[in-house]
Design a protein around this motif. Structure first.
Motif, mmCIF file in Angstrom:
data_model
loop_
_atom_site.group_PDB
_atom_site.id
_atom_site.type_symbol
_atom_site.label_atom_id
_atom_site.label_comp_id
_atom_site.label_asym_id
_atom_site.label_seq_id
_atom_site.Cartn_x
_atom_site.Cartn_y
_atom_site.Cartn_z
ATOM 1 N N GLN A 2 -14.344 -23.547 -37.108
ATOM 2 C CA GLN A 2 -13.031 -24.155 -36.919
ATOM 3 C C GLN A 2 -12.917 -24.977 -35.637
ATOM 4 O OE1 GLN A 2 -11.085 -20.202 -38.096
ATOM 5 N NE2 GLN A 2 -9.601 -21.671 -38.864
ATOM 6 N N HIS A 45 -17.839 -15.453 -39.170
ATOM 7 C CA HIS A 45 -16.470 -15.883 -39.494
ATOM 8 C C HIS A 45 -16.577 -16.995 -40.545
ATOM 9 C CE1 HIS A 45 -12.170 -15.877 -37.785
ATOM 10 N NE2 HIS A 45 -12.132 -16.672 -38.833
ATOM 11 N N ASN A 48 -15.504 -11.188 -40.107
ATOM 12 C CA ASN A 48 -14.082 -11.489 -40.139
ATOM 13 C C ASN A 48 -13.612 -11.434 -41.585
ATOM 14 O OD1 ASN A 48 -11.527 -12.539 -38.907
ATOM 15 N ND2 ASN A 48 -11.891 -14.115 -40.461
ATOM 16 N N GLU A 49 -12.630 -10.638 -41.835
ATOM 17 C CA GLU A 49 -11.930 -10.595 -43.123
ATOM 18 C C GLU A 49 -12.831 -10.700 -44.340
ATOM 19 O OE1 GLU A 49 -8.959 -13.627 -43.149
ATOM 20 O OE2 GLU A 49 -7.844 -12.745 -41.511
ATOM 21 N N TYR A 105 -0.502 -11.076 -40.302
ATOM 22 C CA TYR A 105 0.293 -12.311 -40.253
ATOM 23 C C TYR A 105 1.719 -12.153 -40.752
ATOM 24 C CZ TYR A 105 -3.646 -15.007 -38.670
ATOM 25 O OH TYR A 105 -4.662 -15.504 -37.905
ATOM 26 N N GLU A 149 -6.105 -10.658 -34.760
ATOM 27 C CA GLU A 149 -5.429 -11.930 -35.069
ATOM 28 C C GLU A 149 -3.965 -11.654 -35.372
ATOM 29 O OE1 GLU A 149 -7.032 -14.525 -38.149
ATOM 30 O OE2 GLU A 149 -9.064 -14.172 -37.413
ATOM 31 N N TRP A 167 -3.935 -15.552 -32.633
ATOM 32 C CA TRP A 167 -4.554 -16.647 -33.360
ATOM 33 C C TRP A 167 -3.634 -17.838 -33.271
ATOM 34 C CZ3 TRP A 167 -9.322 -17.440 -35.241
ATOM 35 C CH2 TRP A 167 -9.500 -18.666 -35.906
ATOM 36 N N GLU A 214 -8.241 -25.781 -40.119
ATOM 37 C CA GLU A 214 -7.657 -24.630 -40.814
ATOM 38 C C GLU A 214 -8.146 -24.610 -42.274
ATOM 39 O OE1 GLU A 214 -6.336 -21.852 -40.087
ATOM 40 O OE2 GLU A 214 -5.508 -21.344 -42.034
ATOM 41 N N TRP A 215 -9.443 -24.470 -42.440
ATOM 42 C CA TRP A 215 -10.072 -24.338 -43.748
ATOM 43 C C TRP A 215 -9.562 -25.418 -44.719
ATOM 44 C CZ3 TRP A 215 -13.926 -21.980 -41.942
ATOM 45 C CH2 TRP A 215 -13.780 -20.974 -41.012
ATOM 46 N N PHE A 233 -1.912 -23.625 -35.768
ATOM 47 C CA PHE A 233 -1.620 -22.286 -35.261
ATOM 48 C C PHE A 233 -1.799 -22.227 -33.732
ATOM 49 C CE2 PHE A 233 -2.530 -21.134 -39.669
ATOM 50 C CZ PHE A 233 -1.882 -19.937 -39.896
HETATM 51 C C1 GAL Z 1 -7.257 -15.871 -40.817
HETATM 52 C C2 GAL Z 1 -8.630 -16.421 -40.510
HETATM 53 C C3 GAL Z 1 -8.631 -17.496 -39.446
HETATM 54 C C4 GAL Z 1 -7.461 -18.438 -39.561
HETATM 55 C C5 GAL Z 1 -6.165 -17.694 -39.807
HETATM 56 C C6 GAL Z 1 -4.976 -18.577 -40.024
HETATM 57 O O1 GAL Z 1 -7.221 -15.275 -42.057
HETATM 58 O O2 GAL Z 1 -9.465 -15.378 -40.046
HETATM 59 O O3 GAL Z 1 -9.858 -18.153 -39.490
HETATM 60 O O4 GAL Z 1 -7.700 -19.430 -40.451
HETATM 61 O O5 GAL Z 1 -6.287 -16.850 -40.902
HETATM 62 O O6 GAL Z 1 -4.876 -18.977 -41.337
#
Ligand code: GAL
Length: 496
Positions: A38, A141, A185-186, A327, A397, A439, A446-447, A455
């Protein structure tokens, strides 16, 4: 004063009036996070190998918004000194970043370690430590070497050993200085999102691939944790866990309680229960549910692959703390007969026959799935303690998504403030939350949303070749929080 200014002013005044000058305990640490693909750029610098994101976005450029990719991103590959400066400006005690597997091991295997990759992370780690900032390092990640994706990636059971080999290289190189590690990560993102056309490897394989990946991530994490335990912990005394995505779910009506429990097992339990529960293995209700579904669909084996007794033991208890990415919160209700179910951005709703909603009383952030319900974090922390008995939780995060790049991001400040308040309440309740990692440090790739949402505590100008970083108001606010060790600074900064 505009209408918006008046609203902001009122919120800030009320926050100030309620202020109790709560101070976080001295052992609680504040940080910010990022991830290699990222922010780094330098996608083909030196001998770096191709990652599956490089491949995906070079061959299918339309997949991400505006055809964006991470070729340059924030250019942290060159601008890492500025990133450290920003951590200092923010008063951080922790900086979480990830290592790019293909940058360090261009072939994906440890037959060749990139000198350049090795130095890049050495410089970053040393630079942080010189400023008194602890590195929190994620091994993975989302950016798998494409060479390994070509061999089946996370669906190939051999990946657990490939990952452990990679982890050994990383622990050997940096274990003397890094004391907090996150293996993955996740895994939810790796598997449930990556096998649902929403992330690399961008496969449409939610029935089988996703669950093979689920099991293999658990084994890979466990092997890396055990190898640290045996080969490195006696010398370096560090801690290892993983970051688990945990959106909190609540039943819409009492009648939806059971299906909500199933939802939690489906989204979170499949990635937490094997590691954190006392008995290990898959969460029983969702395993049963998926096995029944597989039978009805004519499969001869469970789609969620069974763990052997040895595998259950291998994975169970492989953690030193719980790494939580939180989140938002959603309400769960059973779908009505014939109701159309959307599965974006919450995957698997169709499978469970549920609909995820926002409670009308929860204010929305800048996108329609992002409810501002900080109490959800408090409930989740309690749930983790009650369900798994975890003794330490690190928030790895927590952050606020924005669709405009306004520097006056008062909703983000409010979000941080309110989440910290709930953490404080949880600590008062006796839950050992040891840190908060926001985060994210700065706007980044952002992917699949590309650079369209942000963010960041710092804004990044992605049209500027220098990738200039500018602090938002939230950065000023957060730097007051980290220095004053309290969230009651919402009134400061805005009108300075
Ligand atoms: C998380 C992810 C991060 C970032 C964040 C905000 O799920 O680990 O890389 O993208 O969401 O969407």
């Amino acid at each position: 004063m505009s209408y918006l200014d008046v609203i902001v002013f009122c919120i800030l005044i009320s926050a100030k009036c309620c202020s109790q000058d709560v101070v976080f305990p001295s052992w609680f640490k504040f940080g910010a996070a990022s991830a290699a693909y990222q922010i780094e750029g330098g996608w083909n610098a030196s001998d770096k190998g191709e990652s599956m994101w490089d491949k995906l976005l070079h061959t299918q450029p339309r997949v991400a918004a505006d055809g964006a990719n991470g070729d340059v991103a924030c250019d942290s590959y060159h601008l890492w000194r500025r990133d450290i400066e920003m951590c200092v400006e923010l008063g951080l005690e922790l900086y979480r970043f990830s290592i790019s597997w293909p940058r360090l091991l261009p072939s994906g295997f440890p037959n060749h370690i990139s000198e350049d990759g090795k130095n890049y992370y050495n410089n970053l780690i040393n630079g942080l430590l010189e400023k008194g900032i602890e590195p929190v390092v994620t091994l993975y990640h989302f950016d798998l070497p494409q060479s390994l994706q070509d061999l089946g990636g996370w669906a190939n059971p051999l990946i657990a050993d490939w990952f452990a080999d990679y982890a050994r290289v990383v622990f050997t190189l940096y274990g003397d200085r890094v004391k907090t590690w996150l293996t993955l990560n996740e895994p939810f993102g790796i598997c449930d999102v990556g096998y649902n056309l929403q992330q690399a490897p961008y496969l449409n394989d939610t029935e089988v691939g996703r669950y093979l990946c689920n099991k293999n991530t658990m084994l890979a994490h466990a092997k890396a944790w055990r190898l640290y335990q045996e080969e490195f912990k006696p010398r370096y005394h560090g801690k290892v866990s993983l970051s688990t995505l945990f959106i909190w779910y609540e039943p819409l009506t009492p009648d939806d309680k059971e299906v909500t429990e199933l939802t939690i097992e489906h989204w979170e339990g499949r990635y937490a229960h094997p590691i954190f529960s006392k008995e290990g293995g898959w969460p029983p209700r969702i395993q049963q549910f998926l096995d029944n579904a597989a039978k009805k669909e004519g499969y001869h084996r469970p789609r969620l692959p069974t763990f052997t007794a040895e595998e259950i033991e291998l994975v169970r208890g492989t953690y030193d703390f719980y790494g939580l990415n939180h989140y938002t919160t959603r309400k769960v209700r059973k779908a009505k007969f014939g109701e159309e179910i959307e599965s974006w951005p919450f995957y698997g709703s169709k499978e469970l026959g549920i609909v995820l909603e926002n409670d009308r009383s929860w204010p929305l952030g800048s996108v329609d799935w992002f409810a501002m319900y900080p109490e959800g974090l408090w409930k989740q922390l309690h749930w983790l303690k009650d369900t798994y008995g975890v003794q330490e939780i690190l928030i790895t995060e927590n952050g606020y998504v924005n669709v405009d790049d306004d520097l006056n991001d008062w909703k983000r400040m409010k979000y941080i403030r309110d989440n910290l308040e709930q953490i404080q309440y949880a600590i008062e309740d006796g839950i050992n939350v040891t840190g908060y990692i926001h985060w994210t440090l700065m706007d980044n790739f952002e992917w699949l949303a590309g650079y369209k949402v942000n963010f960041g505590l710092y804004a990044v100008n992605f049209t500027d070749p220098e990738r200039k970083r500018t602090p938002r108001e939230s950065a000023r606010y957060y730097s007051k929080v980290t220095r004053g060790r309290s969230y009651d600074y919402l009134h400061v900064g805005l009108y300075e």
